[in-house]
Design a protein around this motif. Sequence first.
Motif, PDB file in Angstrom:
ATOM      1  N   GLY A 152      15.119   5.386   2.094  1.00 35.06           N
ATOM      2  CA  GLY A 152      15.534   5.843   3.299  1.00 35.06           C
ATOM      3  C   GLY A 152      14.839   7.379   3.693  1.00 35.06           C
ATOM      4  O   GLY A 152      14.568   7.565   4.813  1.00 35.06           O
ATOM      5  N   SER A 153      14.591   8.052   2.641  1.00 34.52           N
ATOM      6  CA  SER A 153      14.116   9.385   2.898  1.00 34.52           C
ATOM      7  C   SER A 153      12.476   9.207   2.867  1.00 34.52           C
ATOM      8  O   SER A 153      11.877   8.507   2.534  1.00 34.52           O
ATOM      9  N   HIS A 154      11.953  10.387   3.713  1.00 34.51           N
ATOM     10  CA  HIS A 154      10.526  10.335   3.833  1.00 34.51           C
ATOM     11  C   HIS A 154      10.262  11.326   2.887  1.00 34.51           C
ATOM     12  O   HIS A 154      10.432  12.312   2.657  1.00 34.51           O
ATOM     13  N   VAL A 155       8.818  10.677   2.108  1.00 38.12           N
ATOM     14  CA  VAL A 155       8.187  11.598   1.097  1.00 38.12           C
ATOM     15  C   VAL A 155       6.554  11.662   1.339  1.00 38.12           C
ATOM     16  O   VAL A 155       6.296  10.625   2.258  1.00 38.12           O
ATOM     17  N   ARG A 156       6.025  12.371   1.052  1.00 47.78           N
ATOM     18  CA  ARG A 156       4.447  12.472   0.756  1.00 47.78           C
ATOM     19  C   ARG A 156       4.130  12.253  -0.505  1.00 47.78           C
ATOM     20  O   ARG A 156       4.673  12.958  -1.451  1.00 47.78           O
ATOM     21  N   VAL A 157       3.345  11.145  -0.972  1.00 47.11           N
ATOM     22  CA  VAL A 157       2.511  11.264  -2.366  1.00 47.11           C
ATOM     23  C   VAL A 157       1.055  11.170  -2.380  1.00 47.11           C
ATOM     24  O   VAL A 157       0.549  10.254  -1.549  1.00 47.11           O
ATOM     25  N   VAL A 158       0.463  11.939  -3.301  1.00 46.29           N
ATOM     26  CA  VAL A 158      -1.012  11.695  -3.168  1.00 46.29           C
ATOM     27  C   VAL A 158      -1.141  10.885  -4.584  1.00 46.29           C
ATOM     28  O   VAL A 158      -0.512  10.971  -5.706  1.00 46.29           O
ATOM     29  N   GLY A 159      -2.123  10.227  -4.433  1.00 49.23           N
ATOM     30  CA  GLY A 159      -2.557   9.208  -5.517  1.00 49.23           C
ATOM     31  C   GLY A 159      -3.788   8.574  -5.528  1.00 49.23           C
ATOM     32  O   GLY A 159      -4.743   8.785  -4.455  1.00 49.23           O
ATOM     33  N   ARG A 160      -4.173   7.949  -6.562  1.00 49.02           N
ATOM     34  CA  ARG A 160      -5.669   7.081  -6.786  1.00 49.02           C
ATOM     35  C   ARG A 160      -5.185   5.767  -6.496  1.00 49.02           C
ATOM     36  O   ARG A 160      -4.554   5.150  -6.943  1.00 49.02           O
ATOM     37  N   VAL A 161      -6.167   5.060  -5.551  1.00 48.16           N
ATOM     38  CA  VAL A 161      -5.824   3.774  -5.229  1.00 48.16           C
ATOM     39  C   VAL A 161      -6.544   3.076  -6.358  1.00 48.16           C
ATOM     40  O   VAL A 161      -7.511   3.066  -6.759  1.00 48.16           O
ATOM     41  N   VAL A 162      -5.430   2.260  -6.759  1.00 46.62           N
ATOM     42  CA  VAL A 162      -5.517   1.223  -8.204  1.00 46.62           C
ATOM     43  C   VAL A 162      -6.062  -0.022  -7.519  1.00 46.62           C
ATOM     44  O   VAL A 162      -7.099  -0.575  -8.169  1.00 46.62           O
ATOM     45  N   SER A 163      -5.407  -0.585  -6.734  1.00 45.49           N
ATOM     46  CA  SER A 163      -5.713  -1.856  -6.033  1.00 45.49           C
ATOM     47  C   SER A 163      -5.127  -1.728  -4.632  1.00 45.49           C
ATOM     48  O   SER A 163      -4.335  -1.165  -4.137  1.00 45.49           O
ATOM     49  N   GLU A 164      -5.625  -2.824  -3.700  1.00 44.54           N
ATOM     50  CA  GLU A 164      -5.368  -3.122  -2.534  1.00 44.54           C
ATOM     51  C   GLU A 164      -5.678  -4.398  -1.944  1.00 44.54           C
ATOM     52  O   GLU A 164      -6.513  -5.135  -2.080  1.00 44.54           O
ATOM     53  N   ALA A 165      -4.456  -5.122  -1.742  1.00 48.54           N
ATOM     54  CA  ALA A 165      -4.664  -6.509  -1.282  1.00 48.54           C
ATOM     55  C   ALA A 165      -3.170  -6.928  -0.408  1.00 48.54           C
ATOM     56  O   ALA A 165      -2.169  -6.403  -0.606  1.00 48.54           O
ATOM     57  N   ASN A 166      -3.379  -7.572   0.754  1.00 54.64           N
ATOM     58  CA  ASN A 166      -2.508  -8.202   1.509  1.00 54.64           C
ATOM     59  C   ASN A 166      -1.378  -6.999   1.901  1.00 54.64           C
ATOM     60  O   ASN A 166      -0.104  -7.048   1.915  1.00 54.64           O
ATOM     61  N   ASN A 167      -2.130  -6.064   2.635  1.00 55.89           N
ATOM     62  CA  ASN A 167      -1.453  -4.827   2.981  1.00 55.89           C
ATOM     63  C   ASN A 167      -0.502  -4.164   1.978  1.00 55.89           C
ATOM     64  O   ASN A 167       0.436  -3.437   2.565  1.00 55.89           O
ATOM     65  N   GLU A 168      -0.700  -4.326   0.828  1.00 55.96           N
ATOM     66  CA  GLU A 168      -0.017  -3.413  -0.171  1.00 55.96           C
ATOM     67  C   GLU A 168      -1.087  -2.832  -1.057  1.00 55.96           C
ATOM     68  O   GLU A 168      -2.105  -3.458  -1.402  1.00 55.96           O
ATOM     69  N   VAL A 169      -0.768  -1.441  -1.313  1.00 56.70           N
ATOM     70  CA  VAL A 169      -1.618  -0.863  -2.051  1.00 56.70           C
ATOM     71  C   VAL A 169      -0.840  -0.207  -3.402  1.00 56.70           C
ATOM     72  O   VAL A 169       0.422   0.055  -3.190  1.00 56.70           O
ATOM     73  N   VAL A 170      -1.320  -0.152  -4.672  1.00 59.15           N
ATOM     74  CA  VAL A 170      -0.939   0.354  -5.802  1.00 59.15           C
ATOM     75  C   VAL A 170      -1.694   1.627  -5.903  1.00 59.15           C
ATOM     76  O   VAL A 170      -2.864   1.580  -6.123  1.00 59.15           O
ATOM     77  N   LEU A 171      -1.000   2.668  -6.107  1.00 61.76           N
ATOM     78  CA  LEU A 171      -1.334   4.150  -6.373  1.00 61.76           C
ATOM     79  C   LEU A 171      -1.029   4.467  -7.731  1.00 61.76           C
ATOM     80  O   LEU A 171       0.321   4.403  -7.926  1.00 61.76           O
ATOM     81  N   GLU A 172      -1.911   5.233  -8.158  1.00 65.16           N
ATOM     82  CA  GLU A 172      -1.467   5.795  -9.319  1.00 65.16           C
ATOM     83  C   GLU A 172      -1.184   7.459  -8.911  1.00 65.16           C
ATOM     84  O   GLU A 172      -2.170   8.003  -8.572  1.00 65.16           O
ATOM     85  N   THR A 173       0.046   7.915  -9.254  1.00 63.60           N
ATOM     86  CA  THR A 173       0.385   9.354  -8.495  1.00 63.60           C
ATOM     87  C   THR A 173      -0.276  10.180  -9.414  1.00 63.60           C
ATOM     88  O   THR A 173      -0.899  10.064 -10.313  1.00 63.60           O
ATOM     89  N   SER A 174       0.014  11.557  -9.038  1.00 64.14           N
ATOM     90  CA  SER A 174      -0.757  12.905  -9.548  1.00 64.14           C
ATOM     91  C   SER A 174      -0.358  12.930 -11.032  1.00 64.14           C
ATOM     92  O   SER A 174      -0.904  13.614 -11.897  1.00 64.14           O
ATOM     93  N   ASP A 175       0.857  12.227 -11.439  1.00 62.05           N
ATOM     94  CA  ASP A 175       1.441  12.446 -12.824  1.00 62.05           C
ATOM     95  C   ASP A 175       1.202  10.995 -13.673  1.00 62.05           C
ATOM     96  O   ASP A 175       1.932  10.634 -14.637  1.00 62.05           O
TER      97      ASP A 175
END
Length: 144
Positions: free
Chosen positions: A41-64
């Motif tokens: 329920g908490s709000h966060v911001r995450v920066v990442g590289r788009v690994v994959s994207e399909a069906n309105n779901e994205v997999v991000l690889e975060t900065s770490d």
Amino acid sequence: VGLQPPGAGAGSRQHSTMGDVPPMSMRVNGSMLVARQGSGGSHVRVVGRVVSEANNEVVLETSDGVQLHVQRAAGAPEFSTRFVEVMGTCETATTMVEVFSCELGDTMDVGLYDQAMQLTHRYPALFDGAQLAAAADGGADAYG
């Protein structure tokens, strides 16, 4: 003239499922999300590289290097850059629902970004606008 999120210059695209301004949120990396166990329920911001994207779901690889699953709103356009910032609501330690996103381009020094983001957690008074403004106005010492 309002403030723009990082990367919101010429050529960048933003997507929001909210009307105007997203709620305040803390920037975190993947390890911080895992350590917080997602803080549902908490709000966060995450920066990442788009690994994959399909069906309105994205997999991000975060900065770490942690993989994060982001549920996007139905009809949200696919990201057109490799690096993005997503602000959203945590569901679990590795899943979140997008509220706002901003494309950051195709090149980024994620190691440098991760170090800078970690500094904001280690020295929060240096990055808290309210404390800095109070110190500038002769109020309480923002640096303890």
